[in-house]
Design an enzyme around this catalytic site. Sequence first.
Site, PDB file in Angstrom:
ATOM      1  N   CYS A   1       0.862  -1.184   0.000  1.00 20.80           N
ATOM      2  CA  CYS A   1       0.000   0.000   0.000  1.00 20.80           C
ATOM      3  C   CYS A   1       0.895   1.230   0.000  1.00 20.80           C
ATOM      4  CB  CYS A   1      -0.848   0.014   1.256  1.00 20.80           C
ATOM      5  SG  CYS A   1      -1.779  -1.482   1.520  1.00 20.80           S
TER       6      CYS A   1
ATOM      7  N   ARG B   1       1.227   1.796  -5.967  1.00 19.66           N
ATOM      8  CA  ARG B   1       1.457   0.825  -4.900  1.00 19.66           C
ATOM      9  C   ARG B   1       0.169   0.124  -4.479  1.00 19.66           C
ATOM     10  NH1 ARG B   1       6.203   1.403  -2.376  1.00 19.66           N
ATOM     11  NH2 ARG B   1       5.378   0.328  -0.552  1.00 19.66           N
TER      12      ARG B   1
ATOM     13  N   TRP C   1      -3.680  -1.689  -1.163  1.00 17.50           N
ATOM     14  CA  TRP C   1      -3.617  -2.906  -1.963  1.00 17.50           C
ATOM     15  C   TRP C   1      -3.999  -4.005  -1.004  1.00 17.50           C
ATOM     16  CZ3 TRP C   1      -3.184  -4.210  -6.919  1.00 17.50           C
ATOM     17  CH2 TRP C   1      -2.921  -5.555  -7.226  1.00 17.50           C
TER      18      TRP C   1
ATOM     19  N   ASN D   1       1.099  -0.065   5.966  1.00 14.90           N
ATOM     20  CA  ASN D   1       1.488  -0.829   4.769  1.00 14.90           C
ATOM     21  C   ASN D   1       2.290  -2.027   5.257  1.00 14.90           C
ATOM     22  OD1 ASN D   1       2.437  -1.871   2.347  1.00 14.90           O
ATOM     23  ND2 ASN D   1       4.217  -0.512   2.369  1.00 14.90           N
ATOM     24  N   GLY D   2       1.839  -3.226   4.940  1.00 20.45           N
ATOM     25  CA  GLY D   2       2.551  -4.422   5.402  1.00 20.45           C
ATOM     26  C   GLY D   2       1.554  -5.487   5.828  1.00 20.45           C
TER      27      GLY D   2
ATOM     28  N   GLU E   1       8.147 -20.183 -20.148  1.00 24.44           N
ATOM     29  CA  GLU E   1       7.987 -18.827 -19.613  1.00 24.44           C
ATOM     30  C   GLU E   1       9.050 -17.886 -20.173  1.00 24.44           C
ATOM     31  OE1 GLU E   1       6.733 -15.430 -17.594  1.00 24.44           O
ATOM     32  OE2 GLU E   1       5.772 -17.195 -18.469  1.00 24.44           O
TER      33      GLU E   1
ATOM     34  N   LYS F   1       8.147 -14.440 -22.218  1.00 25.11           N
ATOM     35  CA  LYS F   1       8.640 -13.136 -21.753  1.00 25.11           C
ATOM     36  C   LYS F   1       9.344 -12.410 -22.891  1.00 25.11           C
ATOM     37  CE  LYS F   1       6.844 -12.168 -19.049  1.00 25.11           C
ATOM     38  NZ  LYS F   1       5.968 -13.106 -18.383  1.00 25.11           N
TER      39      LYS F   1
ATOM     40  N   GLU G   1       6.786 -11.309 -25.737  1.00 26.92           N
ATOM     41  CA  GLU G   1       5.804 -10.258 -25.461  1.00 26.92           C
ATOM     42  C   GLU G   1       6.412  -8.876 -25.298  1.00 26.92           C
ATOM     43  OE1 GLU G   1       3.530 -10.412 -21.798  1.00 26.92           O
ATOM     44  OE2 GLU G   1       4.865 -11.965 -21.027  1.00 26.92           O
TER      45      GLU G   1
ATOM     46  N   HIS H   1      13.439 -34.743 -33.086  1.00 26.88           N
ATOM     47  CA  HIS H   1      12.221 -35.152 -33.799  1.00 26.88           C
ATOM     48  C   HIS H   1      11.714 -34.054 -34.738  1.00 26.88           C
ATOM     49  CE1 HIS H   1      12.296 -38.644 -31.242  1.00 26.88           C
ATOM     50  NE2 HIS H   1      12.419 -37.836 -30.200  1.00 26.88           N
TER      51      HIS H   1
ATOM     52  N   LYS I   1      -2.665  -5.644 -19.431  1.00 25.62           N
ATOM     53  CA  LYS I   1      -2.228  -6.296 -18.197  1.00 25.62           C
ATOM     54  C   LYS I   1      -3.221  -7.374 -17.768  1.00 25.62           C
ATOM     55  CE  LYS I   1       0.364  -7.171 -14.733  1.00 25.62           C
ATOM     56  NZ  LYS I   1       1.578  -7.938 -15.006  1.00 25.62           N
TER      57      LYS I   1
HETATM   58  C1  AGP Z   1       2.235 -12.225 -18.886  1.00 29.22           C
HETATM   59  O1  AGP Z   1       3.362 -11.473 -18.880  1.00 29.22           O
HETATM   60  C2  AGP Z   1       1.105 -11.652 -19.584  1.00 29.22           C
HETATM   61  N1  AGP Z   1       0.783 -10.411 -19.058  1.00 29.22           N
HETATM   62  C3  AGP Z   1      -0.101 -12.589 -19.728  1.00 29.22           C
HETATM   63  O2  AGP Z   1       0.317 -13.758 -20.368  1.00 29.22           O
HETATM   64  C4  AGP Z   1      -0.759 -12.986 -18.397  1.00 29.22           C
HETATM   65  O3  AGP Z   1       0.032 -13.871 -17.711  1.00 29.22           O
HETATM   66  C5  AGP Z   1      -2.114 -13.650 -18.704  1.00 29.22           C
HETATM   67  O4  AGP Z   1      -2.913 -12.720 -19.382  1.00 29.22           O
HETATM   68  C6  AGP Z   1      -2.798 -14.128 -17.434  1.00 29.22           C
HETATM   69  O5  AGP Z   1      -3.102 -13.046 -16.615  1.00 29.22           O
HETATM   70  P1  AGP Z   1      -3.570 -13.304 -15.117  1.00 29.22           P
HETATM   71  O6  AGP Z   1      -2.458 -13.981 -14.398  1.00 29.22           O
HETATM   72  O7  AGP Z   1      -3.864 -11.931 -14.583  1.00 29.22           O
HETATM   73  O8  AGP Z   1      -4.809 -14.152 -15.162  1.00 29.22           O
END
Ligand code: AGP
Length: 607
Positions: free
Chosen positions: A2, A27, A74, A100-101, A480, A484, A487, A503, A602
């Site tokens: 927070c 935050r 938060w 905050n904590g 992953e 990363k 994207e 294969h 996001k």
């Molecule tokens: C990850 O970097 C991306 N922002 C995206 O793949 C994300 O993980 C996916 O949309 C799932 O989001 P969530 O964890 O909020 O459900």
Amino acid sequence: MCGIVGYIGDKKVAPILINGLKKLEYRGYDSSGVAIFGDNNLDVIKCKGRLSILESKVLENMPSGTMGIGHTRWATHGEPNDVNSHPHISNSGKIAVVHNGIIENYLKLKEFLQSQGYDFKSDTDTEVVAHLVEYHYKGNLIEAVIESINEIEGSYALGVICSDCPTEFIAARKDSPLIVGLGKGENFIASDIPAILEYTREIYILEDKEIVHLTKDDVKVYNIHGAEVKKEIFNVTWDVSSAEKSGYEHFMMKEMFEEPKVIKDTISPRIENDKIVLDNVSISKEDLDNIDKIYIVACGTAYHAGVVGKYIIEKLARIPVEIDIASEFRYRDPLISDRNLVIIISQSGETLDTLVALKESKKRGAKILSIVNVVGSSIARESENVLYTWAGPEISVASTKAYNAQLAALYLIAFDFAYKKGRLDEATYKSCIKELKSLPSKTEEVLANKEIIQKFASQHYNAKSIFFIGRGLDYALSMEGSLKLKEISYIHSEAYAGGELKHGTIALIEKGTLVICPVTQDDLVDKMISNIREVKARGAVVMAITQKKNKDMEKTADVVINIPDIDPLVAPVIAVTPLQLFAYYMAVEKGCDVDKPRNLAKSVTVE
Ligand code: AGP
């Protein structure tokens, strides 16, 4: 995570608090509030929702006071609503607290205070502090705060005002950040520099267990024993936007450097007397014995965390686990029944496909356990069991710290289930917990090693296509790492199981092809070394990520990123960070908008 702010001086405090909170909204932004001392009483205005709602309430009836504290939230304990918003007030209405904590022993303190006749209004851990300070208050506010924090376990940045003390207020910190802004005839506290930069560039950075006494003309800092501490003034040269990023160039880098704290915050409240205790999760041994299959369902990065979850739950608890992409799961009429547990993973808690997959599973009678980062989010509200990741707000679209926290949560679940099912003897269980506790410091070591990765990226950011190759848990990591990179750098990339190379995919390997290999699984190191030799024989350039002990890797790969020696079972939590850093530096070298990559959001709340 927070944001708190406080002011004492001659100016009207309300606009200063609102201004400061606006700069701290990154935050936490699910609810907010202020407590202002004016006309011999405390004016408290607080509400659920973005700060703009609080601002309009404050502007409607601007309090006149010149001392006050503020908070933007938060949520961790108690979902976002008006009552759970800060500040929290003691029963007499004299004491107001912003925090905050996480107060880890709040339930014990709450029980004691209720036995002393204190009446609790909210579901928060923080309200305990307001009543505790009142319980200890005998006319000296700082003494009451010191006595209270000596009973508190956990993390805190606190701001405390009392209507009996109109010319002073108190703040204190442990584990959560807190600074003091030094003004002329006025002084400030804040969780972070952006909140006070407009008013002063001279600050004290409080250390753990320091308490500060503020009046408009003086600031005194004490340690937990009440002895005065001499502080050095830190002069801030940053501008507001870099201050929000704590001096980092991007939120993504800032969030990667938060991983040690995030992993600690997610793990430590769930280990009591060397036993794992999952709060908000009631899945007993009997429940587990009635579960013949677990499904893990999520999207994107959360799905990749789920892949690691499958490996470790099957390996340790010996319960079959099926991992699924939510957008596929929800439409394939899954064979779900009341003998299944569905583990849902989501940072935002709002991803539509994941939410619908959850509802679909519930309809078919499955038990639900969700791993979520946002308290009060739709997925959290729909779930009977919720294990929160305490990663705090994740601003950068590319998820980093939340992934590490999701892994930490999955390890807690896997160890807990395995132990309940009698699959882990006491000694192994204890060593698993010991390894978990070592993760934060080992992640710090990995982050300290970033220059090698930056150098490698600066030599290869023009690559057109990159392969990530791994075996076992490293295959899950490769997925992953590849996402990363894609994207945020827009470079085409694929993740492959090392054993699959021959294969087909090896046909794509030619001179200069970049191959990234996490190699953290002891029983698969030799296999991976042969895979690396195979691609190198076709001209590939290989960067390997492995524990220090795997010396042979130096002779095999072009560049080796060493991570601290660690049990391979939990290695993914620290081995992912070099992959996140690699993606970050590739994107920076290419001049991409790292925090707001094209075409992405996001939280994906549409189909
Ligand atoms: C990850 O970097 C991306 N922002 C995206 O793949 C994300 O993980 C996916 O949309 C799932 O989001 P969530 O964890 O909020 O459900």
